[in-house]
Motif scaffolding. Structure first.
Motif, PDB file in Angstrom:
ATOM      1  N   LEU A 196     -32.393  42.098  36.099  1.00 54.41           N
ATOM      2  CA  LEU A 196     -31.246  42.901  36.534  1.00 54.41           C
ATOM      3  C   LEU A 196     -30.094  42.009  36.979  1.00 54.41           C
ATOM      4  CD1 LEU A 196     -32.845  45.905  38.478  1.00 54.41           C
ATOM      5  CD2 LEU A 196     -31.649  45.959  36.280  1.00 54.41           C
ATOM      6  N   ILE A 197     -30.426  40.906  37.647  1.00 54.18           N
ATOM      7  CA  ILE A 197     -29.393  39.959  38.072  1.00 54.18           C
ATOM      8  C   ILE A 197     -28.725  39.342  36.849  1.00 54.18           C
ATOM      9  CG2 ILE A 197     -29.006  37.696  39.149  1.00 54.18           C
ATOM     10  CD1 ILE A 197     -30.996  38.452  41.291  1.00 54.18           C
ATOM     11  N   VAL A 198     -29.537  38.909  35.893  1.00 53.44           N
ATOM     12  CA  VAL A 198     -28.998  38.311  34.673  1.00 53.44           C
ATOM     13  C   VAL A 198     -28.106  39.298  33.936  1.00 53.44           C
ATOM     14  CG1 VAL A 198     -29.597  37.366  32.405  1.00 53.44           C
ATOM     15  CG2 VAL A 198     -30.940  36.723  34.407  1.00 53.44           C
ATOM     16  N   LYS A 199     -28.567  40.523  33.832  1.00 53.97           N
ATOM     17  CA  LYS A 199     -27.802  41.551  33.124  1.00 53.97           C
ATOM     18  C   LYS A 199     -26.444  41.768  33.788  1.00 53.97           C
ATOM     19  CE  LYS A 199     -28.131  46.355  31.516  1.00 53.97           C
ATOM     20  NZ  LYS A 199     -28.980  47.581  31.491  1.00 53.97           N
ATOM     21  N   GLY A 200     -26.427  41.811  35.131  1.00 63.12           N
ATOM     22  CA  GLY A 200     -25.173  42.024  35.848  1.00 63.12           C
ATOM     23  C   GLY A 200     -24.194  40.871  35.676  1.00 63.12           C
ATOM     24  N   ILE A 201     -24.714  39.645  35.783  1.00 66.95           N
ATOM     25  CA  ILE A 201     -23.840  38.478  35.604  1.00 66.95           C
ATOM     26  C   ILE A 201     -23.312  38.419  34.186  1.00 66.95           C
ATOM     27  CG2 ILE A 201     -23.760  35.953  35.593  1.00 66.95           C
ATOM     28  CD1 ILE A 201     -25.839  35.953  37.833  1.00 66.95           C
ATOM     29  N   ARG A 202     -24.194  38.646  33.225  1.00 66.50           N
ATOM     30  CA  ARG A 202     -23.787  38.584  31.817  1.00 66.50           C
ATOM     31  C   ARG A 202     -22.686  39.597  31.521  1.00 66.50           C
ATOM     32  NH1 ARG A 202     -27.835  38.776  26.572  1.00 66.50           N
ATOM     33  NH2 ARG A 202     -26.228  38.409  24.997  1.00 66.50           N
ATOM     34  N   PHE A 203     -22.886  40.825  31.972  1.00 63.42           N
ATOM     35  CA  PHE A 203     -21.883  41.875  31.713  1.00 63.42           C
ATOM     36  C   PHE A 203     -20.540  41.488  32.315  1.00 63.42           C
ATOM     37  CE2 PHE A 203     -19.604  45.671  33.145  1.00 63.42           C
ATOM     38  CZ  PHE A 203     -19.463  46.358  31.950  1.00 63.42           C
ATOM     39  N   SER A 204     -20.562  40.999  33.550  1.00 64.65           N
ATOM     40  CA  SER A 204     -19.322  40.669  34.236  1.00 64.65           C
ATOM     41  C   SER A 204     -18.586  39.503  33.566  1.00 64.65           C
ATOM     42  CB  SER A 204     -19.619  40.328  35.692  1.00 64.65           C
ATOM     43  OG  SER A 204     -18.430  40.172  36.425  1.00 64.65           O
ATOM     44  N   LEU A 205     -19.332  38.469  33.159  1.00 62.93           N
ATOM     45  CA  LEU A 205     -18.697  37.315  32.520  1.00 62.93           C
ATOM     46  C   LEU A 205     -18.175  37.669  31.128  1.00 62.93           C
ATOM     47  CD1 LEU A 205     -21.079  34.369  33.529  1.00 62.93           C
ATOM     48  CD2 LEU A 205     -18.982  35.140  34.644  1.00 62.93           C
ATOM     49  N   GLU A 206     -18.917  38.495  30.414  1.00 60.76           N
ATOM     50  CA  GLU A 206     -18.464  38.906  29.084  1.00 60.76           C
ATOM     51  C   GLU A 206     -17.208  39.760  29.164  1.00 60.76           C
ATOM     52  OE1 GLU A 206     -22.587  38.791  26.438  1.00 60.76           O
ATOM     53  OE2 GLU A 206     -21.924  40.694  27.308  1.00 60.76           O
ATOM     54  N   GLN A 207     -17.056  40.493  30.270  1.00 61.89           N
ATOM     55  CA  GLN A 207     -15.831  41.272  30.481  1.00 61.89           C
ATOM     56  C   GLN A 207     -14.610  40.359  30.572  1.00 61.89           C
ATOM     57  OE1 GLN A 207     -16.979  44.416  29.595  1.00 61.89           O
ATOM     58  NE2 GLN A 207     -15.580  45.174  31.142  1.00 61.89           N
ATOM     59  N   ASP A 208     -14.842  39.108  30.996  1.00 64.20           N
ATOM     60  CA  ASP A 208     -13.760  38.122  31.104  1.00 64.20           C
ATOM     61  C   ASP A 208     -13.639  37.258  29.858  1.00 64.20           C
ATOM     62  OD1 ASP A 208     -13.266  39.124  33.564  1.00 64.20           O
ATOM     63  OD2 ASP A 208     -13.845  37.364  34.702  1.00 64.20           O
ATOM     64  N   GLY A 209     -14.333  37.645  28.793  1.00 66.15           N
ATOM     65  CA  GLY A 209     -14.191  36.951  27.517  1.00 66.15           C
ATOM     66  C   GLY A 209     -15.060  35.719  27.347  1.00 66.15           C
TER      67      GLY A 209
ATOM     68  N   VAL B 166     -19.155  34.694  42.383  1.00 62.83           N
ATOM     69  CA  VAL B 166     -19.709  33.888  41.284  1.00 62.83           C
ATOM     70  C   VAL B 166     -18.636  33.607  40.238  1.00 62.83           C
ATOM     71  CG1 VAL B 166     -21.417  33.826  39.423  1.00 62.83           C
ATOM     72  CG2 VAL B 166     -22.031  34.791  41.644  1.00 62.83           C
ATOM     73  N   LYS B 167     -17.896  34.648  39.859  1.00 68.86           N
ATOM     74  CA  LYS B 167     -16.849  34.487  38.845  1.00 68.86           C
ATOM     75  C   LYS B 167     -15.742  33.567  39.335  1.00 68.86           C
ATOM     76  CE  LYS B 167     -15.539  38.300  36.726  1.00 68.86           C
ATOM     77  NZ  LYS B 167     -15.224  39.723  36.458  1.00 68.86           N
TER      78      LYS B 167
END
Length: 228
Positions: free
Chosen positions: A13-26, A109-110
């Motif tokens: 769940l942590i990985v999924k959240g970080i991945r989604f957020s970083l991908e939102q930033d390209g 994190v971002k």
């Protein structure tokens, strides 16, 4: 070209959240869920950043970090629970560049990732700077980010290299700990000046014949550090 990040944590769940957020930033994001998988990813790909949890199956995050350092200077940020010893988190024995404690805010994190990437990009864009600096027996390859003493290569972490690069390019100039923290880690870095002391000590262990009597990176008591 999109920046690429490797996220390593066994909590999906942590990985999924970080991945989604970083991908939102390209950003491009690869994910690994144990130490062996993380090491395989790091060997096979080029990353701009690795987010690495300490507690992992098969290999600990520290073991992964240590092995990555054998072939790469990619910035590594450890994800860890509160209360860990700061010296250990900062990678005195393993080569980590920064750490974030859990539970964390994804915005933090971002912000930390972007700050490190901005500094990396600024350094790569300084075309006017000398690519090779020589001081006595030491040679610094700024483009390749490699250090040699008497032609023997010394393996430094990204932060150790950045500290040495700043000092060696300004010999004799004394930098206070707070100034070094701001210049190397960035004004938005939430850590304290002990971070600088930890990295200077580790740097001396690698480049000085007698770390307690440094010939290169010296201390001006009550003021800061300088390259002799």
């Amino acid at each position: 070209m999109a920046q690429r990040v490797l996220v390593v944590d066994d909590e999906k769940l942590i990985v999924k959240g970080i991945r989604f957020s970083l991908e939102q930033d390209g950003m491009e994001v690869d994910c690994a869920y144990d130490g062996e998988e993380a090491l395989d990813f790091a060997r096979q790909n080029q990353y701009d950043m690795v987010l690495l949890d300490v507690m992992l199956p098969k290999m600990t995050g520290f073991e992964v970090c240590q092995q990555i350092r054998e072939f790469s200077n990619v910035p590594i940020v450890m994800l860890t629970a509160k209360g860990e010893d700061m010296d250990k988190i900062l990678g005195l024995e393993y080569g980590a560049d920064d750490y974030i404690t859990k539970p964390f805010n994804i915005l933090e994190v971002k912000a930390r990732i972007k700050a490190i990437m901005r500094r990396t990009n600024r350094k790569s864009n300084r075309q006017e700077e000398s690519k090779v600096v020589e001081r006595g027996d030491m040679r610094l390859d700024c483009e390749g980010r490699r250090v040699y003493i008497k032609e023997k290569e010394i393996n430094l972490t990204a932060k150790e290299f950045e500290l040495l690069e700043l000092l060696i390019k300004n010999p004799g100039k004394v930098y206070g700990r707070e100034n070094l923290l701001k210049m190397v880690w960035g004004s938005d870095y939430p850590g304290d000046v002990r971070t600088v002391d930890v990295h200077i000590r580790r740097l001396r262990e690698k480049i000085e014949e007698v770390p307690g009597e440094p010939a290169y990176v010296r201390t001006k008591w009550g003021v800061g550090y300088y390259f002799a």
